[in-house]
Design a protein around this motif. Structure first.
Motif, mmCIF file in Angstrom:
data_model
loop_
_atom_site.group_PDB
_atom_site.id
_atom_site.type_symbol
_atom_site.label_atom_id
_atom_site.label_comp_id
_atom_site.label_asym_id
_atom_site.label_seq_id
_atom_site.Cartn_x
_atom_site.Cartn_y
_atom_site.Cartn_z
ATOM 1 N N ASP A 295 -20.871 46.237 24.165
ATOM 2 C CA ASP A 295 -19.796 45.064 24.415
ATOM 3 C C ASP A 295 -19.342 44.641 23.038
ATOM 4 O O ASP A 295 -20.010 44.726 22.062
ATOM 5 C CB ASP A 295 -20.824 43.740 25.070
ATOM 6 N N ASP A 296 -18.216 44.036 22.996
ATOM 7 C CA ASP A 296 -17.524 43.621 21.699
ATOM 8 C C ASP A 296 -18.396 42.465 21.155
ATOM 9 O O ASP A 296 -18.348 41.541 22.080
ATOM 10 C CB ASP A 296 -15.886 43.418 22.082
ATOM 11 N N VAL A 297 -18.823 42.293 19.972
ATOM 12 C CA VAL A 297 -19.624 41.144 19.466
ATOM 13 C C VAL A 297 -18.820 39.952 19.236
ATOM 14 O O VAL A 297 -19.066 38.953 19.459
ATOM 15 C CB VAL A 297 -20.268 41.525 18.151
ATOM 16 N N ARG A 298 -17.389 40.085 19.339
ATOM 17 C CA ARG A 298 -16.636 38.976 19.035
ATOM 18 C C ARG A 298 -16.308 38.150 20.560
ATOM 19 O O ARG A 298 -16.078 37.365 20.716
ATOM 20 C CB ARG A 298 -15.120 39.534 18.752
ATOM 21 N N SER A 299 -16.887 38.875 21.688
ATOM 22 C CA SER A 299 -16.803 38.142 22.802
ATOM 23 C C SER A 299 -17.891 37.521 23.388
ATOM 24 O O SER A 299 -18.467 36.971 24.185
ATOM 25 C CB SER A 299 -16.384 39.346 23.985
ATOM 26 N N ILE A 300 -18.917 37.558 22.466
ATOM 27 C CA ILE A 300 -20.218 36.678 22.737
ATOM 28 C C ILE A 300 -19.903 35.277 22.809
ATOM 29 O O ILE A 300 -19.445 34.848 22.078
ATOM 30 C CB ILE A 300 -21.300 36.821 21.480
ATOM 31 N N ASP A 301 -20.565 34.846 23.887
ATOM 32 C CA ASP A 301 -20.598 33.473 24.275
ATOM 33 C C ASP A 301 -21.561 32.784 23.459
ATOM 34 O O ASP A 301 -23.088 32.631 24.141
ATOM 35 C CB ASP A 301 -20.549 33.303 25.920
ATOM 36 N N TRP A 302 -21.423 32.196 22.442
ATOM 37 C CA TRP A 302 -22.544 31.654 21.675
ATOM 38 C C TRP A 302 -23.463 30.320 22.177
ATOM 39 O O TRP A 302 -24.496 30.049 22.273
ATOM 40 C CB TRP A 302 -22.144 31.243 20.188
ATOM 41 N N ARG A 303 -22.713 29.594 23.196
ATOM 42 C CA ARG A 303 -23.157 28.520 23.736
ATOM 43 C C ARG A 303 -24.332 29.041 24.877
ATOM 44 O O ARG A 303 -25.491 28.190 24.888
ATOM 45 C CB ARG A 303 -22.158 27.842 24.461
ATOM 46 N N VAL A 304 -23.726 29.754 25.566
ATOM 47 C CA VAL A 304 -24.738 30.256 26.632
ATOM 48 C C VAL A 304 -25.968 31.037 26.035
ATOM 49 O O VAL A 304 -26.831 30.939 26.371
ATOM 50 C CB VAL A 304 -24.007 31.365 27.587
ATOM 51 N N THR A 305 -25.572 31.715 24.933
ATOM 52 C CA THR A 305 -26.714 32.423 24.318
ATOM 53 C C THR A 305 -27.672 31.407 23.528
ATOM 54 O O THR A 305 -28.831 31.718 23.695
ATOM 55 C CB THR A 305 -26.036 33.266 23.012
ATOM 56 N N ALA A 306 -27.177 30.314 23.055
ATOM 57 C CA ALA A 306 -28.006 29.308 22.509
ATOM 58 C C ALA A 306 -28.843 28.656 23.692
ATOM 59 O O ALA A 306 -30.066 28.416 23.470
ATOM 60 C CB ALA A 306 -27.249 28.525 21.861
ATOM 61 N N ARG A 307 -28.228 28.742 25.034
ATOM 62 C CA ARG A 307 -29.124 27.742 25.974
ATOM 63 C C ARG A 307 -30.025 28.659 26.441
ATOM 64 O O ARG A 307 -31.218 28.283 26.759
ATOM 65 C CB ARG A 307 -27.904 27.192 26.985
ATOM 66 N N THR A 308 -29.720 30.061 26.640
ATOM 67 C CA THR A 308 -30.725 30.973 27.306
ATOM 68 C C THR A 308 -31.411 31.656 26.456
ATOM 69 O O THR A 308 -32.658 32.299 26.928
ATOM 70 C CB THR A 308 -29.722 32.010 28.222
ATOM 71 N N GLN A 309 -31.167 31.528 25.154
ATOM 72 C CA GLN A 309 -31.971 32.229 24.280
ATOM 73 C C GLN A 309 -32.050 33.827 24.254
ATOM 74 O O GLN A 309 -32.755 34.632 23.998
ATOM 75 C CB GLN A 309 -33.497 31.748 24.303
ATOM 76 N N GLU A 310 -30.981 34.030 25.115
ATOM 77 C CA GLU A 310 -30.628 35.700 25.339
ATOM 78 C C GLU A 310 -29.157 35.769 25.224
ATOM 79 O O GLU A 310 -28.225 35.053 25.604
ATOM 80 C CB GLU A 310 -31.073 36.224 26.789
ATOM 81 N N PRO A 311 -28.776 36.997 24.464
ATOM 82 C CA PRO A 311 -27.194 37.096 24.256
ATOM 83 C C PRO A 311 -26.529 37.254 25.526
ATOM 84 O O PRO A 311 -26.682 38.057 26.273
ATOM 85 C CB PRO A 311 -27.252 38.392 23.313
ATOM 86 N N HIS A 312 -25.608 36.672 25.613
ATOM 87 C CA HIS A 312 -24.319 36.622 26.721
ATOM 88 C C HIS A 312 -23.292 36.936 25.979
ATOM 89 O O HIS A 312 -22.633 36.454 25.093
ATOM 90 C CB HIS A 312 -24.233 35.466 27.414
ATOM 91 N N THR A 313 -22.195 37.695 27.096
ATOM 92 C CA THR A 313 -20.935 38.085 26.436
ATOM 93 C C THR A 313 -19.963 37.521 27.614
ATOM 94 O O THR A 313 -20.401 37.625 28.846
ATOM 95 C CB THR A 313 -20.581 39.536 26.094
ATOM 96 N N LYS A 314 -18.636 37.134 26.985
ATOM 97 C CA LYS A 314 -17.708 36.736 28.029
ATOM 98 C C LYS A 314 -16.883 38.036 28.528
ATOM 99 O O LYS A 314 -16.672 38.977 27.740
ATOM 100 C CB LYS A 314 -16.572 35.703 27.218
ATOM 101 N N LEU A 315 -16.816 38.189 29.712
ATOM 102 C CA LEU A 315 -15.825 39.114 30.351
ATOM 103 C C LEU A 315 -14.464 38.683 30.537
ATOM 104 O O LEU A 315 -14.195 37.515 30.795
ATOM 105 C CB LEU A 315 -16.536 39.680 31.664
ATOM 106 N N PHE A 316 -13.427 39.719 30.378
ATOM 107 C CA PHE A 316 -12.038 39.184 30.404
ATOM 108 C C PHE A 316 -11.473 40.103 31.522
ATOM 109 O O PHE A 316 -11.841 41.055 31.804
ATOM 110 C CB PHE A 316 -11.124 39.137 29.315
ATOM 111 N N HIS A 317 -10.309 39.537 32.195
ATOM 112 C CA HIS A 317 -9.506 40.457 33.079
ATOM 113 C C HIS A 317 -8.103 40.354 32.700
ATOM 114 O O HIS A 317 -7.616 39.167 32.204
ATOM 115 C CB HIS A 317 -9.624 40.227 34.518
ATOM 116 N N GLU A 318 -7.190 41.418 32.556
ATOM 117 C CA GLU A 318 -5.897 41.454 32.379
ATOM 118 C C GLU A 318 -5.064 40.388 33.046
ATOM 119 O O GLU A 318 -5.538 40.329 34.368
ATOM 120 C CB GLU A 318 -5.412 42.779 32.481
#
Length: 313
Positions: free
Chosen positions: A64-87
């Motif tokens: 996954d692209d590290v630039r798409s990491i959702d830092w808020r969700v990552t901080a809350r869950t203590q696990e890295p999460h990433t945002k998904l986008f669609h065109e």
């Protein structure tokens, strides 16, 4: 303001612009999945910036692209999460169309003001048929009227209605702000998000230093399609003897039999055309110059055919 009776070629009516929807099929402005139009490169694949919409968040996966990491969700869950986008399936198409006194003229099939309205109508209906959000700005010597982009026929009809009202209010009296294009472009920069498409329909003579600078700034994040309009008399002065011009009380007489004068006039016209061409090449955007001399859709077809890559033998 009362709706003036339509004078073919001199004034445009709302009925004519509504009828323009039936002519969309005559020229492939935007692509279909089965047929790539030269303008599809503008349409979805060449979006600048983040040409996608947010979809959902999920747990981070390798690759996954590290630039798409959702830092808020990552901080809350203590696990890295990433945002998904669609065109994006649609994009804002913003038609900037001029209706100023300088356009209230024509020696060809129609006045330049009518040609501008016809082109705006055709592109508007094509965009709506392609499921895009449509809006724009009608600008003239003194006023500008904006319609925010929405994916609805109502939005397009509002834009066309504004266009007709501006067109029917035109007279041969020039005046007002000579830099109205620069102001209109500045407004587009304020309201449009990256990845939008601006279609500029204006008099070839409207381009100045300020508006050229605004176009360069706009082109950093917005896709552009340039449609400068001209009349045969913008490029060549006929040898018709003594010509008299009047504007705001000032009188001017020209001897059109003077060969040097005609050559200087022709050179000015060529310089304007060359300036648009240089600008389009510098920005890497399509240039579809239109003249009052020839039927509009025929000209658009020729432009699009010229831009289509040729097959190699």
């Amino acid at each position: 303001m009362h709706d003036q009776p339509s004078q073919p070629g001199v004034r445009i009516s709302l009925g004519e612009l509504i009828e323009m929807r039936h002519r969309v099929r005559e020229v492939q402005l935007f692509s279909t999945p089965a047929q790539r139009s030269p303008l599809i490169g503008l349409h979805h694949s060449k979006l600048r910036g983040r040409g996608v919409d947010f979809d959902q968040v999920r747990a981070y996966q390798a690759g996954d692209d590290v630039r798409s990491i959702d830092w808020r969700v990552t901080a809350r869950t203590q696990e890295p999460h990433t945002k998904l986008f669609h065109e994006e399936r649609e994009r804002p198409i913003y038609i900037l169309v001029e209706q100023s006194a300088r356009l209230f003229f024509g020696s060809g099939l129609v006045f330049k003001s009518v040609l501008a309205a016809q082109a705006a109508g055709l592109i508007g209906w094509a965009a709506l048929g392609h499921n895009d959000r449509i809006g724009g700005l009608v600008f003239g010597d003194l006023e500008q009227h904006e319609i925010k982009p929405r994916r609805s026929k109502q939005s397009l009809l509002q834009l066309l209605n504004r266009l007709v009202r501006a067109n029917q209010a035109l007279s041969g009296n020039a005046g007002g702000n000579r830099d109205s294009l620069a102001l209109a472009l500045r407004r587009a920069r304020e309201v449009l998000r990256p990845g939008s498409l601006v279609v500029l329909i204006c008099d070839e003579r409207t381009l100045g230093d300020n508006s050229e600078q605004q176009l360069q700034l706009l082109a950093r994040h917005i896709d552009l399609l340039l449609l400068p309009l001209s009349d045969p008399l913008d490029h060549a002065l006929p040898a018709a003897g003594l010509l008299r011009f009047a504007e705001q009380g000032a009188q001017l007489e020209l001897d059109s039999h003077d060969a040097d004068l005609r050559q200087a006039y022709r050179s000015l016209g060529q310089a304007r055309q060359a300036r648009w061409l240089r600008l389009a090449q510098k920005l890497g955007v399509p240039l579809l110059a239109l003249s009052t001399q020839t039927e509009m859709i025929e000209q658009l077809r020729e432009h699009l055919n010229a831009q289509r890559p040729r097959k190699t033998q």
